[in-house]
Scaffold this motif. Sequence first.
Motif, PDB file in Angstrom:
ATOM      1  N   ALA A  69       6.834 -27.819 -17.642  1.00  0.00           N
ATOM      2  CA  ALA A  69       7.712 -28.947 -18.806  1.00  0.00           C
ATOM      3  C   ALA A  69       7.084 -28.381 -19.937  1.00  0.00           C
ATOM      4  O   ALA A  69       8.444 -28.779 -21.242  1.00  0.00           O
ATOM      5  N   ALA A  70       6.034 -27.922 -20.692  1.00  0.00           N
ATOM      6  CA  ALA A  70       5.655 -27.342 -21.611  1.00  0.00           C
ATOM      7  C   ALA A  70       7.651 -26.452 -22.127  1.00  0.00           C
ATOM      8  O   ALA A  70       7.359 -26.557 -23.280  1.00  0.00           O
ATOM      9  N   ALA A  71       7.258 -25.221 -20.871  1.00  0.00           N
ATOM     10  CA  ALA A  71       8.659 -24.280 -21.735  1.00  0.00           C
ATOM     11  C   ALA A  71       9.898 -24.930 -22.099  1.00  0.00           C
ATOM     12  O   ALA A  71      10.449 -24.514 -23.038  1.00  0.00           O
ATOM     13  N   ALA A  72      10.479 -25.851 -21.286  1.00  0.00           N
ATOM     14  CA  ALA A  72      11.399 -26.772 -21.554  1.00  0.00           C
ATOM     15  C   ALA A  72      11.452 -27.155 -22.669  1.00  0.00           C
ATOM     16  O   ALA A  72      12.547 -27.277 -23.605  1.00  0.00           O
ATOM     17  N   GLY A  74      15.962 -32.905 -41.392  1.00  0.00           N
ATOM     18  CA  GLY A  74      15.200 -33.445 -40.091  1.00  0.00           C
ATOM     19  C   GLY A  74      15.088 -32.965 -39.163  1.00  0.00           C
ATOM     20  O   GLY A  74      14.269 -33.520 -38.622  1.00  0.00           O
ATOM     21  N   PRO A  75      15.924 -33.024 -38.852  1.00  0.00           N
ATOM     22  CA  PRO A  75      15.886 -32.409 -36.962  1.00  0.00           C
ATOM     23  C   PRO A  75      16.242 -30.629 -36.987  1.00  0.00           C
ATOM     24  O   PRO A  75      14.903 -30.209 -36.069  1.00  0.00           O
ATOM     25  N   LYS A  76      16.007 -30.516 -37.726  1.00  0.00           N
ATOM     26  CA  LYS A  76      15.462 -28.558 -37.983  1.00  0.00           C
ATOM     27  C   LYS A  76      13.244 -28.800 -38.018  1.00  0.00           C
ATOM     28  O   LYS A  76      12.671 -28.308 -36.847  1.00  0.00           O
ATOM     29  N   ILE A  77      12.811 -30.161 -39.031  1.00  0.00           N
ATOM     30  CA  ILE A  77      11.087 -30.390 -38.733  1.00  0.00           C
ATOM     31  C   ILE A  77      10.818 -30.590 -37.604  1.00  0.00           C
ATOM     32  O   ILE A  77      10.225 -30.282 -36.786  1.00  0.00           O
ATOM     33  N   LEU A  78      11.729 -31.760 -36.923  1.00  0.00           N
ATOM     34  CA  LEU A  78      11.474 -32.341 -35.967  1.00  0.00           C
ATOM     35  C   LEU A  78      11.919 -31.426 -34.454  1.00  0.00           C
ATOM     36  O   LEU A  78      10.862 -31.158 -33.619  1.00  0.00           O
ATOM     37  N   GLY A  79      12.501 -30.265 -34.533  1.00  0.00           N
ATOM     38  CA  GLY A  79      12.845 -28.918 -33.956  1.00  0.00           C
ATOM     39  C   GLY A  79      10.963 -28.505 -33.388  1.00  0.00           C
ATOM     40  O   GLY A  79      10.711 -27.944 -32.752  1.00  0.00           O
ATOM     41  N   ILE A  80      10.848 -27.731 -35.008  1.00  0.00           N
ATOM     42  CA  ILE A  80       9.620 -26.721 -34.638  1.00  0.00           C
ATOM     43  C   ILE A  80       8.190 -28.270 -34.447  1.00  0.00           C
ATOM     44  O   ILE A  80       7.486 -27.344 -33.521  1.00  0.00           O
ATOM     45  N   ALA A  81       8.372 -29.330 -34.566  1.00  0.00           N
ATOM     46  CA  ALA A  81       6.845 -30.210 -34.127  1.00  0.00           C
ATOM     47  C   ALA A  81       7.675 -30.226 -32.711  1.00  0.00           C
ATOM     48  O   ALA A  81       6.438 -29.996 -32.671  1.00  0.00           O
ATOM     49  N   ILE A  82       8.963 -30.072 -32.261  1.00  0.00           N
ATOM     50  CA  ILE A  82       8.739 -30.280 -30.692  1.00  0.00           C
ATOM     51  C   ILE A  82       8.002 -28.739 -30.189  1.00  0.00           C
ATOM     52  O   ILE A  82       7.339 -28.179 -29.330  1.00  0.00           O
ATOM     53  N   ILE A  83       8.257 -27.434 -31.093  1.00  0.00           N
ATOM     54  CA  ILE A  83       7.929 -26.024 -30.439  1.00  0.00           C
ATOM     55  C   ILE A  83       6.690 -26.689 -30.761  1.00  0.00           C
ATOM     56  O   ILE A  83       6.534 -25.919 -29.712  1.00  0.00           O
ATOM     57  N   LEU A  84       5.844 -27.024 -32.029  1.00  0.00           N
ATOM     58  CA  LEU A  84       4.325 -26.729 -31.524  1.00  0.00           C
ATOM     59  C   LEU A  84       4.017 -27.685 -31.059  1.00  0.00           C
ATOM     60  O   LEU A  84       2.447 -26.993 -30.339  1.00  0.00           O
ATOM     61  N   SER A  85       4.337 -29.281 -30.476  1.00  0.00           N
ATOM     62  CA  SER A  85       3.606 -29.346 -29.740  1.00  0.00           C
ATOM     63  C   SER A  85       3.932 -29.292 -28.232  1.00  0.00           C
ATOM     64  O   SER A  85       2.814 -28.831 -27.706  1.00  0.00           O
ATOM     65  N   ALA A  86       4.481 -28.565 -27.834  1.00  0.00           N
ATOM     66  CA  ALA A  86       4.981 -27.668 -26.737  1.00  0.00           C
ATOM     67  C   ALA A  86       3.807 -26.212 -26.583  1.00  0.00           C
ATOM     68  O   ALA A  86       3.342 -26.571 -25.506  1.00  0.00           O
ATOM     69  N   LEU A  87       4.090 -25.844 -27.299  1.00  0.00           N
ATOM     70  CA  LEU A  87       3.236 -24.648 -26.946  1.00  0.00           C
ATOM     71  C   LEU A  87       1.292 -24.351 -27.121  1.00  0.00           C
ATOM     72  O   LEU A  87       0.590 -24.348 -26.373  1.00  0.00           O
ATOM     73  N   MET A 138       0.392 -28.287 -25.526  1.00  0.00           N
ATOM     74  CA  MET A 138       0.928 -28.616 -24.325  1.00  0.00           C
ATOM     75  C   MET A 138       0.810 -26.961 -23.185  1.00  0.00           C
ATOM     76  O   MET A 138      -0.406 -27.556 -22.386  1.00  0.00           O
ATOM     77  N   MET A 139       1.338 -26.030 -23.655  1.00  0.00           N
ATOM     78  CA  MET A 139       1.268 -25.154 -22.511  1.00  0.00           C
ATOM     79  C   MET A 139       0.378 -24.863 -22.527  1.00  0.00           C
ATOM     80  O   MET A 139      -0.137 -24.302 -21.201  1.00  0.00           O
ATOM     81  N   ALA A 140      -0.569 -24.771 -23.933  1.00  0.00           N
ATOM     82  CA  ALA A 140      -2.380 -24.023 -24.330  1.00  0.00           C
ATOM     83  C   ALA A 140      -3.475 -25.011 -23.380  1.00  0.00           C
ATOM     84  O   ALA A 140      -4.306 -24.413 -22.899  1.00  0.00           O
ATOM     85  N   VAL A 152      -3.249 -27.862 -21.803  1.00  0.00           N
ATOM     86  CA  VAL A 152      -3.302 -28.773 -20.868  1.00  0.00           C
ATOM     87  C   VAL A 152      -3.598 -28.544 -19.568  1.00  0.00           C
ATOM     88  O   VAL A 152      -4.910 -29.179 -18.891  1.00  0.00           O
ATOM     89  N   PRO A 153      -2.890 -27.571 -19.141  1.00  0.00           N
ATOM     90  CA  PRO A 153      -3.806 -26.334 -17.387  1.00  0.00           C
ATOM     91  C   PRO A 153      -4.904 -26.746 -17.343  1.00  0.00           C
ATOM     92  O   PRO A 153      -5.514 -26.406 -16.368  1.00  0.00           O
ATOM     93  N   ARG A 154      -5.602 -25.986 -19.068  1.00  0.00           N
ATOM     94  CA  ARG A 154      -7.089 -25.225 -18.791  1.00  0.00           C
ATOM     95  C   ARG A 154      -7.766 -26.813 -18.543  1.00  0.00           C
ATOM     96  O   ARG A 154      -8.298 -26.757 -18.461  1.00  0.00           O
ATOM     97  N   ALA A 155      -7.674 -28.168 -19.091  1.00  0.00           N
ATOM     98  CA  ALA A 155      -8.275 -29.547 -19.122  1.00  0.00           C
ATOM     99  C   ALA A 155      -7.632 -29.663 -17.919  1.00  0.00           C
ATOM    100  O   ALA A 155      -9.350 -30.204 -17.553  1.00  0.00           O
ATOM    101  N   LEU A 156      -6.794 -29.409 -17.042  1.00  0.00           N
ATOM    102  CA  LEU A 156      -6.808 -29.631 -15.617  1.00  0.00           C
ATOM    103  C   LEU A 156      -7.893 -28.971 -14.980  1.00  0.00           C
ATOM    104  O   LEU A 156      -7.924 -29.960 -14.099  1.00  0.00           O
ATOM    105  N   VAL A 157      -7.671 -27.381 -15.114  1.00  0.00           N
ATOM    106  CA  VAL A 157      -8.808 -26.841 -14.184  1.00  0.00           C
ATOM    107  C   VAL A 157      -9.857 -27.187 -14.936  1.00  0.00           C
ATOM    108  O   VAL A 157     -10.867 -27.298 -13.218  1.00  0.00           O
TER     109      VAL A 157
END
Length: 72
Positions: A20-23, A39-52, A54-56, A58-63
């Motif tokens: 989900a984070a990669a998607a 506006g949409p460019k900044i939103l896209g960059i914010a989504i990328i940063l939050s997904a990265l 999340m990828m780094a 959340v899985p470690r926190a679950l472990v």
Amino acid sequence: MSARDPAEGRWAIIAIVRIAAAAGAVFGLVLAGRAVAWGPKILGIAIILSALFMMAVVPRALVERWRSPPGP
């Protein structure tokens, strides 16, 4: 009838979180790449940063949450 190992379900949840984070990162990349206005460019960059993030994180926190206590 055998009991189901809880580690299998936990592994699946961690894998789903990573996918989900990669998607989300791909979606943010597409959004930022196709946007004409700022506006949409900044939103896209914010989504990328939050997904990265999340990828780094959340899985470690679950472990850590599901780690077995040390044995005697």
